[in-house]
Design an enzyme around this catalytic site. Structure first.
Site, mmCIF file in Angstrom:
data_model
loop_
_atom_site.group_PDB
_atom_site.id
_atom_site.type_symbol
_atom_site.label_atom_id
_atom_site.label_comp_id
_atom_site.label_asym_id
_atom_site.label_seq_id
_atom_site.Cartn_x
_atom_site.Cartn_y
_atom_site.Cartn_z
ATOM 1 N N THR A 141 4.068 -3.007 4.974
ATOM 2 C CA THR A 141 4.268 -1.494 4.868
ATOM 3 C C THR A 141 3.137 -0.914 5.876
ATOM 4 O O THR A 141 2.162 -1.380 6.277
ATOM 5 C CB THR A 141 3.705 -1.065 3.537
ATOM 6 O OG1 THR A 141 3.250 0.234 3.560
ATOM 7 C CG2 THR A 141 2.662 -2.133 2.907
ATOM 8 N N SER A 177 -4.738 0.140 -1.760
ATOM 9 C CA SER A 177 -4.402 -0.369 -3.202
ATOM 10 C C SER A 177 -4.332 -2.141 -3.288
ATOM 11 O O SER A 177 -4.291 -2.697 -2.024
ATOM 12 C CB SER A 177 -3.105 0.260 -3.748
ATOM 13 O OG SER A 177 -2.131 -0.506 -3.149
ATOM 14 N N TYR A 179 -1.857 -3.504 -4.097
ATOM 15 C CA TYR A 179 -0.669 -4.062 -3.734
ATOM 16 C C TYR A 179 -0.592 -4.035 -1.960
ATOM 17 O O TYR A 179 -0.029 -4.931 -1.432
ATOM 18 C CB TYR A 179 0.341 -2.773 -4.065
ATOM 19 C CG TYR A 179 1.571 -2.722 -2.982
ATOM 20 C CD1 TYR A 179 2.537 -3.590 -2.879
ATOM 21 C CD2 TYR A 179 1.701 -1.592 -2.163
ATOM 22 C CE1 TYR A 179 3.637 -3.555 -2.011
ATOM 23 C CE2 TYR A 179 2.606 -1.229 -1.240
ATOM 24 C CZ TYR A 179 3.517 -2.391 -1.302
ATOM 25 O OH TYR A 179 4.518 -2.194 -0.275
ATOM 26 N N HIS A 180 -0.911 -2.880 -1.496
ATOM 27 C CA HIS A 180 -1.295 -2.681 0.051
ATOM 28 C C HIS A 180 -2.065 -4.093 0.536
ATOM 29 O O HIS A 180 -1.583 -4.569 1.645
ATOM 30 C CB HIS A 180 -1.926 -1.493 0.422
ATOM 31 C CG HIS A 180 -0.869 -0.205 0.139
ATOM 32 N ND1 HIS A 180 -0.995 0.581 -0.980
ATOM 33 C CD2 HIS A 180 0.202 0.102 0.907
ATOM 34 C CE1 HIS A 180 0.025 1.422 -0.809
ATOM 35 N NE2 HIS A 180 0.670 1.414 0.329
ATOM 36 N N LYS A 183 -0.136 -7.101 1.046
ATOM 37 C CA LYS A 183 0.643 -7.103 2.305
ATOM 38 C C LYS A 183 -0.331 -7.552 3.583
ATOM 39 O O LYS A 183 0.505 -8.102 4.352
ATOM 40 C CB LYS A 183 1.358 -5.685 2.596
ATOM 41 C CG LYS A 183 2.323 -5.266 1.270
ATOM 42 C CD LYS A 183 3.536 -6.033 1.288
ATOM 43 C CE LYS A 183 4.764 -5.751 0.460
ATOM 44 N NZ LYS A 183 5.880 -6.277 0.387
#
Lengths: 381, 381
Positions: A141, A177, A179-180, A183
């Protein structure tokens, strides 16, 4: 082979690849269906069960996809898949992909770390040991970069000067976050695997995707999922559902947050190019994949205008930002690789928002019950 | 509270803290004992069972330590501990800490990722939710930095210039094994937790530690574990066992790899200072913890000379480097924080290698059986 074939991007990519004559195999454990239900929401557009999806895809594309149900954090399962299919490429979409979901609590943070990192480690080793020529395409992302004051490089490594000394470092990241961050961790793990074993890798830094349609999605039977709630819905998609429900559009904070957006169709086009033009052996290719730089406030105004054209009068109401992020910032990411493959913006957001609203309108009645899951409740602080 | 109290650093730190009058609680699942056995090795110095260790510690320090057996990747267990103990500080040593172990295969890579990342996430959330003033001291490694061409900053963030633009970025990292990467991932996760929730954190980038003794370890009953095999033994400790066994000392490759070493005693001294001088509320303190910059070749020569003084004639034999690392490189890490707390090199490696060899000699007979686990077999490529 698509890990996460049942998802928002996975399903349209399967259709695109099949339509272009590729053999397609897919994997899913239906975690997104379950996790969206967990937060009290559902796909705004109805989607078929996988068996029915595959039937519908065969009618349209003429190709029969192979589907494997299972969890790619289970290594034996992944090894069996790679051994059996020896795929030209694996597209890894099978990650928990919601920032707010990862921020709900310890359990969701931990699940996101575990699911995303271990699935990628499994894929790395399965390819290394069983099919070393397979191209790994990992969906990352643009959010890995945060909003730095330098121009965001489109490269895994970048030359820097630190206190008067020059070196090449991994492109700096600052994620917003759990989530980020997964990644970013995946990117680092894939870079290391590439360095020691030369795995052929494309790491896509993609901006937020919006839209309901691709060239292949011509019929409701072929719809891909469409999330709009505060946890699973990204900004444009959420606004369109808000418009259809007559709710105010809700930029977070000042709304000056600029991101690089692209339509679902353009995302498919870009992925196709990257898959059909794989990097050379041993190469790690980092790609910035987005089309238009827009602020979330500008997008709200765009959706508002289009809603008005369709007779829907909606307000814009800035809400407290649940996230920790800059609301005014510099943003200038590089983009060279996709243009070098002949890819240029085909679809502007303003041309597709109308279709999105039209596609959603028939489901207005169904969507009513989900009004309460649209406003942000998952707070970073 | 020490997560990993049964380990090479955990046990001496428990003794030091108890001797200084602190209340000490400790946690372990004895994973290191099991994992060393798994690779066919054992601690060169015999260590007692935890119950006996605690008894021996009480005799010496006058303090009764509280011990909890369990796995800190289990969130409920960690929450119970933090709720019950409300510790002033948690020292997190409960991570898989061997680079070669993490590189054995997919299973070991995955275990290392899972264990290290999830234990840290559990600690982050337990502190945030149950005891937000607790100081988290996480043991990282100088290995997070790799061997860059710039001077390694002692800071979480560093100003850089990227293509003519200035920004502050997280200090660049390039790790050399899955193990080292988990430490980078942990650093990033802790930095993010500090940013959004202000958790008081000390992140120690420690160089390789060597030695058998601390001020408190005056008796074989109080020995800490001492690993020497290719998987678990760090370089100085491994050389000393090679010397005692009359085997050649085995620098990997050219041996020009420079690292920042420190003795076990100096590591305890540094940790004590960092614990007794905690960072202010909401602060994230990154510390470079090492004493002497030495190449692994120079260390081999030092151990060879000391062995000779003790009548042991040993050769130096360079072996193929099993790792992917630079064997000649620039290396200039900053070190300000420990000196600012009044800490200066107390023990030089050349002064302690003699004691190490003397401590190991009585176990020569036992050690014979482990000769075959000393030479490198775990290869990165």
């Amino acid at each position: 082979m698509i890990f996460g074939i049942d998802g928002y991007l996975g399903w349209p990519l399967a259709l695109r690849m099949a339509a272009r004559g590729h053999e397609v195999a897919g994997v899913d454990n239906f975690a997104t269906r379950a996790s969206v239900k967990e937060v009290g929401s559902a796909s705004a557009l109805p989607i078929l069960e996988m068996k029915e999806r595959i039937k519908a895809a065969k009618q349209t594309t003429g190709k029969e996809m192979r589907f494997y149900q299972g969890d790619v954090t289970e290594r034996g399962f992944v090894y069996d898949l790679i051994r059996k299919e020896k795929p030209d490429a694996v597209v890894h979409f099978a990650e928990q992909r919601s920032a707010p979901y990862s921020m709900i609590d310890a359990d969701h943070a931990s699940y996101t770390m575990r699911n995303n990192i271990l699935s990628t480690i499994n894929l790395i080793y399965a390819v290394k040991e069983l099919s070393p020529n397979t191209h790994i395409l990992k969906m990352g992302t643009m959010g890995e970069f945060g909003t730095p004051k330098f121009d965001i490089p489109e490269a895994a490594f970048v030359p820097v000067s630190i206190k008067g000394k020059e070196d090449l470092i991994t492109t700096p990241k600052w994620a917003g976050s759990w989530y980020h961050w997964t990644k970013v961790h995946d990117t680092n793990n894939l870079l290391f695997a590439n360095k020691i074993w030369g795995l052929r890798t494309t790491d896509i830094m993609q901006g937020p995707v919006y839209g309901t349609r691709t060239k292949e999605i011509t019929d409701a039977k072929l719809f891909t999922r469409f999330d709009f709630d505060e946890v699973w819905g990204t900004v444009v998609n959420r606004y369109c559902v808000e418009a259809v429900l007559g709710m105010p559009l809700t930029p977070y904070g000042k709304g000056g947050q600029v991101r690089g957006f692209l339509s679902l169709e353009d995302s498919m086009e870009a992925l196709t190019l990257l898959l059909e033009n794989e990097p050379p052996e041993r190469e790690y290719r980092a790609v910035n994949q987005f089309m238009e730089l827009l602020s979330v406030k500008a997008i709200a105004e765009m959706v508002q205008a289009e809603a008005k054209r369709q007779g829907l009068d909606v307000a814009i109401k800035h809400v407290d930002n649940p996230r920790v992020e800059a609301e005014q910032h510099y943003y200038n990411p590089e983009r060279r690789i996709l243009p070098s493959l002949g890819f240029h913006l085909k679809i502007k957001m303003k041309d597709v928002v109308g279709t999105m609203i039209e596609d959603l309108k028939p489901y207005r009645g169904e969507l009513k019950q989900y009004e309460r899951v649209i406003m942000p409740k998952t707070k970073w602080k």
